[in-house]
Design an enzyme around this catalytic site. Sequence first.
Site, PDB file in Angstrom:
ATOM      1  N   ARG A 194       0.806  -1.204   0.000  1.00  0.00           N
ATOM      2  CA  ARG A 194       0.000   0.000   0.000  1.00  0.00           C
ATOM      3  C   ARG A 194       0.851   1.271   0.000  1.00  0.00           C
ATOM      4  O   ARG A 194       0.478   2.301  -0.538  1.00  0.00           O
ATOM      5  CB  ARG A 194      -0.928   0.027   1.228  1.00  0.00           C
ATOM      6  CG  ARG A 194      -1.757   1.268   1.237  1.00  0.00           C
ATOM      7  CD  ARG A 194      -2.728   1.505   2.370  1.00  0.00           C
ATOM      8  NE  ARG A 194      -2.735   0.589   3.447  1.00  0.00           N
ATOM      9  CZ  ARG A 194      -3.666  -0.357   3.626  1.00  0.00           C
ATOM     10  NH1 ARG A 194      -4.617  -0.512   2.749  1.00  0.00           N
ATOM     11  NH2 ARG A 194      -3.614  -1.128   4.672  1.00  0.00           N
ATOM     12  N   TYR A 195       1.990   1.184   0.660  1.00  0.00           N
ATOM     13  CA  TYR A 195       2.863   2.352   0.777  1.00  0.00           C
ATOM     14  C   TYR A 195       4.028   2.201  -0.205  1.00  0.00           C
ATOM     15  O   TYR A 195       4.357   1.087  -0.616  1.00  0.00           O
ATOM     16  CB  TYR A 195       3.416   2.450   2.199  1.00  0.00           C
ATOM     17  CG  TYR A 195       2.368   2.653   3.265  1.00  0.00           C
ATOM     18  CD1 TYR A 195       1.758   3.895   3.430  1.00  0.00           C
ATOM     19  CD2 TYR A 195       1.995   1.616   4.110  1.00  0.00           C
ATOM     20  CE1 TYR A 195       0.807   4.080   4.430  1.00  0.00           C
ATOM     21  CE2 TYR A 195       1.047   1.801   5.107  1.00  0.00           C
ATOM     22  CZ  TYR A 195       0.455   3.037   5.267  1.00  0.00           C
ATOM     23  OH  TYR A 195      -0.478   3.226   6.245  1.00  0.00           O
ATOM     24  N   ARG A 233       7.339  -0.025   1.458  1.00  0.00           N
ATOM     25  CA  ARG A 233       7.258  -1.122   2.429  1.00  0.00           C
ATOM     26  C   ARG A 233       6.023  -1.983   2.185  1.00  0.00           C
ATOM     27  O   ARG A 233       5.033  -1.503   1.641  1.00  0.00           O
ATOM     28  CB  ARG A 233       7.279  -0.583   3.855  1.00  0.00           C
ATOM     29  CG  ARG A 233       6.183   0.405   4.187  1.00  0.00           C
ATOM     30  CD  ARG A 233       6.660   1.299   5.336  1.00  0.00           C
ATOM     31  NE  ARG A 233       5.628   2.174   5.845  1.00  0.00           N
ATOM     32  CZ  ARG A 233       5.271   3.312   5.274  1.00  0.00           C
ATOM     33  NH1 ARG A 233       5.802   3.694   4.117  1.00  0.00           N
ATOM     34  NH2 ARG A 233       4.351   4.079   5.829  1.00  0.00           N
ATOM     35  N   CYS A 250      -3.159 -17.538  15.026  1.00  0.00           N
ATOM     36  CA  CYS A 250      -2.602 -16.837  16.184  1.00  0.00           C
ATOM     37  C   CYS A 250      -2.683 -17.765  17.393  1.00  0.00           C
ATOM     38  O   CYS A 250      -3.410 -18.749  17.379  1.00  0.00           O
ATOM     39  CB  CYS A 250      -3.392 -15.571  16.484  1.00  0.00           C
ATOM     40  SG  CYS A 250      -3.224 -14.283  15.242  1.00  0.00           S
ATOM     41  N   CYS A 289      -8.149 -12.178  19.072  1.00  0.00           N
ATOM     42  CA  CYS A 289      -8.713 -10.933  19.578  1.00  0.00           C
ATOM     43  C   CYS A 289     -10.078 -10.759  18.916  1.00  0.00           C
ATOM     44  O   CYS A 289     -10.194 -10.865  17.692  1.00  0.00           O
ATOM     45  CB  CYS A 289      -7.821  -9.755  19.203  1.00  0.00           C
ATOM     46  SG  CYS A 289      -6.085  -9.975  19.638  1.00  0.00           S
ATOM     47  N   CYS A 341     -10.465  -8.480  15.759  1.00  0.00           N
ATOM     48  CA  CYS A 341      -9.413  -8.674  14.756  1.00  0.00           C
ATOM     49  C   CYS A 341      -9.773  -8.027  13.423  1.00  0.00           C
ATOM     50  O   CYS A 341     -10.809  -8.323  12.830  1.00  0.00           O
ATOM     51  CB  CYS A 341      -9.164 -10.160  14.550  1.00  0.00           C
ATOM     52  SG  CYS A 341      -7.929 -10.492  13.268  1.00  0.00           S
ATOM     53  N   ARG A 359      -8.405  -8.607  10.695  1.00  0.00           N
ATOM     54  CA  ARG A 359      -8.263  -9.596   9.620  1.00  0.00           C
ATOM     55  C   ARG A 359      -9.104 -10.845   9.895  1.00  0.00           C
ATOM     56  O   ARG A 359      -8.764 -11.930   9.440  1.00  0.00           O
ATOM     57  CB  ARG A 359      -6.786  -9.944   9.469  1.00  0.00           C
ATOM     58  CG  ARG A 359      -6.232  -9.524   8.133  1.00  0.00           C
ATOM     59  CD  ARG A 359      -4.714  -9.522   8.105  1.00  0.00           C
ATOM     60  NE  ARG A 359      -4.252  -8.153   8.062  1.00  0.00           N
ATOM     61  CZ  ARG A 359      -3.306  -7.651   8.822  1.00  0.00           C
ATOM     62  NH1 ARG A 359      -2.686  -8.401   9.708  1.00  0.00           N
ATOM     63  NH2 ARG A 359      -2.972  -6.387   8.705  1.00  0.00           N
ATOM     64  N   ASP A 361     -10.533  -0.510  13.806  1.00  0.00           N
ATOM     65  CA  ASP A 361     -11.040  -0.610  12.442  1.00  0.00           C
ATOM     66  C   ASP A 361     -12.520  -0.966  12.473  1.00  0.00           C
ATOM     67  O   ASP A 361     -12.991  -1.607  13.410  1.00  0.00           O
ATOM     68  CB  ASP A 361     -10.255  -1.675  11.664  1.00  0.00           C
ATOM     69  CG  ASP A 361      -8.797  -1.267  11.461  1.00  0.00           C
ATOM     70  OD1 ASP A 361      -8.533  -0.046  11.380  1.00  0.00           O
ATOM     71  OD2 ASP A 361      -7.932  -2.154  11.394  1.00  0.00           O
ATOM     72  N   ASP A 417      -6.673   3.926  10.695  1.00  0.00           N
ATOM     73  CA  ASP A 417      -6.338   3.250   9.439  1.00  0.00           C
ATOM     74  C   ASP A 417      -7.557   3.461   8.545  1.00  0.00           C
ATOM     75  O   ASP A 417      -8.623   2.908   8.795  1.00  0.00           O
ATOM     76  CB  ASP A 417      -6.049   1.757   9.672  1.00  0.00           C
ATOM     77  CG  ASP A 417      -5.029   1.220   8.687  1.00  0.00           C
ATOM     78  OD1 ASP A 417      -4.996   1.726   7.539  1.00  0.00           O
ATOM     79  OD2 ASP A 417      -4.278   0.294   9.043  1.00  0.00           O
ATOM     80  N   LYS A 476      -2.601   4.448   7.307  1.00  0.00           N
ATOM     81  CA  LYS A 476      -2.674   4.990   8.663  1.00  0.00           C
ATOM     82  C   LYS A 476      -2.558   6.508   8.634  1.00  0.00           C
ATOM     83  O   LYS A 476      -1.632   7.047   8.054  1.00  0.00           O
ATOM     84  CB  LYS A 476      -1.524   4.407   9.501  1.00  0.00           C
ATOM     85  CG  LYS A 476      -1.626   2.901   9.672  1.00  0.00           C
ATOM     86  CD  LYS A 476      -0.407   2.358  10.397  1.00  0.00           C
ATOM     87  CE  LYS A 476      -0.420   0.864  10.478  1.00  0.00           C
ATOM     88  NZ  LYS A 476      -0.113   0.212   9.181  1.00  0.00           N
TER      89      LYS A 476
HETATM   90  C1  LIG Z   1       0.664  -0.680   8.971  1.00  0.00           C
HETATM   91  C2  LIG Z   1       1.103  -1.078   7.652  1.00  0.00           C
HETATM   92  C3  LIG Z   1       2.446  -0.916   7.273  1.00  0.00           C
HETATM   93  C4  LIG Z   1       3.489  -0.329   8.192  1.00  0.00           C
HETATM   94  O1  LIG Z   1       3.215   1.010   8.458  1.00  0.00           O
HETATM   95  P1  LIG Z   1       4.223   1.893   9.347  1.00  0.00           P
HETATM   96  O2  LIG Z   1       3.516   3.192   9.539  1.00  0.00           O
HETATM   97  O3  LIG Z   1       5.489   2.003   8.557  1.00  0.00           O
HETATM   98  O4  LIG Z   1       4.437   1.146  10.621  1.00  0.00           O
HETATM   99  C5  LIG Z   1       2.788  -1.292   5.994  1.00  0.00           C
HETATM  100  N1  LIG Z   1       1.884  -1.780   5.132  1.00  0.00           N
HETATM  101  C6  LIG Z   1       0.593  -1.930   5.468  1.00  0.00           C
HETATM  102  C7  LIG Z   1      -0.362  -2.441   4.460  1.00  0.00           C
HETATM  103  C8  LIG Z   1       0.157  -1.569   6.739  1.00  0.00           C
HETATM  104  O5  LIG Z   1      -1.129  -1.732   7.074  1.00  0.00           O
END
Ligand SMILES: *Cc1c(COP(=O)(O)O)cnc(C)c1O
Length: 392
Positions: free
Chosen positions: A126-127, A130, A139, A143, A146, A148, A307, A344, A351
């Site tokens: 998404r980002y 990363r 798990c 929780c 959850c 997911r 969420d 989120d 986020k």
């Molecule tokens: C939370 C998350 C991350 C990591 O986010 P950070 O703000 O870097 O901790 C990366 N990818 C996805 C899809 C996430 O939900």
Amino acid sequence: MKHNLSQDLEKKFRSSAPGYWASKGVSEEEWNSHIWQLKNRITSLSGLEEHLVLSEEERNGVILSGSKLAMAITPHFFNLIDKEDPNCPIRRQVIPRVEETWEMDYEMSDPCGEDSHMPVPGLVHRYPDRVLFLVTDRCASYCRYCTRSRVVSGAGDQELDTDYEAAFRYLEEHTEVRDVLLSGGDPLLFSDAKLEKILVRLRSIEHIEFLRIGSRIPIFLPQRITPELCEMLQKYHPLFISVHTNHPRELTSEVKAGLERLANSGIPLGNQSVLIRDVNDDAEIMKSLVHKLLMCRVRPYYMYQMDLIKGSSHLQVPVAKGIEIIEKLRGHTTGYAVPQYVIDAPGGGGKIPVNPEYMVQRNDERVIVRNYEGRSFEYPEPAVSPDPILDY
Ligand SMILES: *Cc1c(COP(=O)(O)O)cnc(C)c1O
């Protein structure tokens, strides 16, 4: 929710020793084995009712959970439940309630829009730099809120279906990815050997700089944090671990010892909390939690607005409450103890930080800011001198 509040604010690290289970013939050695803990998880109505008197809401919740998100509770975590307190904050996190079958029209099965951001099954990108790598759907305990739950625990109608080979190939090709977050499910549920295979493969990809693992195992199953696991993990630095703790009572002496073993292996630790009604929607509880986290060498990282997962309305907290909690922490206590409050964004916006408003006024000449006590201060914007070269 003020039950046992004074005990929760004490900041003692109590033991979750077998106690009650010892009276049922469980030895110290069994109790300290994560295999025993996993084998003896409470996963059925009859199993649960052997140990606890349930309310009608819980009873029906447990029966109905079989087709949604399974129930599983490690004896370690179960031992933290105050059986006298129907609203016990530990109980509310892991024992299903019938309210989970209530669905609001704005609630979703995939609230963060992960499925639509998966270039490869199990890998959420998404980002820009990363990825989130969902390595398992299991798990140690589940929780009830959850995010997911659509894929986790094996009870729902969707499956996770992670394609490891395709994920590794995607990561090899995508040189912009420098950070891989292993999550799931809980990656620390894997054997050391299985987890190590994944870490080795990721470390063979040169552009991946940074690894992290999201896990609640240190809290649900501290027995799993063995010296052998720590020794294995420390070969793959820089490796961070984010744990998930919501209430100070979760930080027992066993949990603290496990977290210290991880920290001693050079693994920086962060914590993610979810704001949960009647669990931690209280500034004093949250302050006690973040202080205890620092004593365990864990830096509070995120505090999440819950969420909008289907069936979570009975656990939701207004955003105003979250802002109030941050306002009562920032400035009032150690900066390291203050997590970033985030939403989120529903549908996949990622986020987004949510902060109390400290900026009273801002223009080109000055900003007016207020401090944690509510006092205002003026900060004149430094005059920008004209650029000597461009400004002729
Ligand atoms: C939370 C998350 C991350 C990591 O986010 P950070 O703000 O870097 O901790 C990366 N990818 C996805 C899809 C996430 O939900």
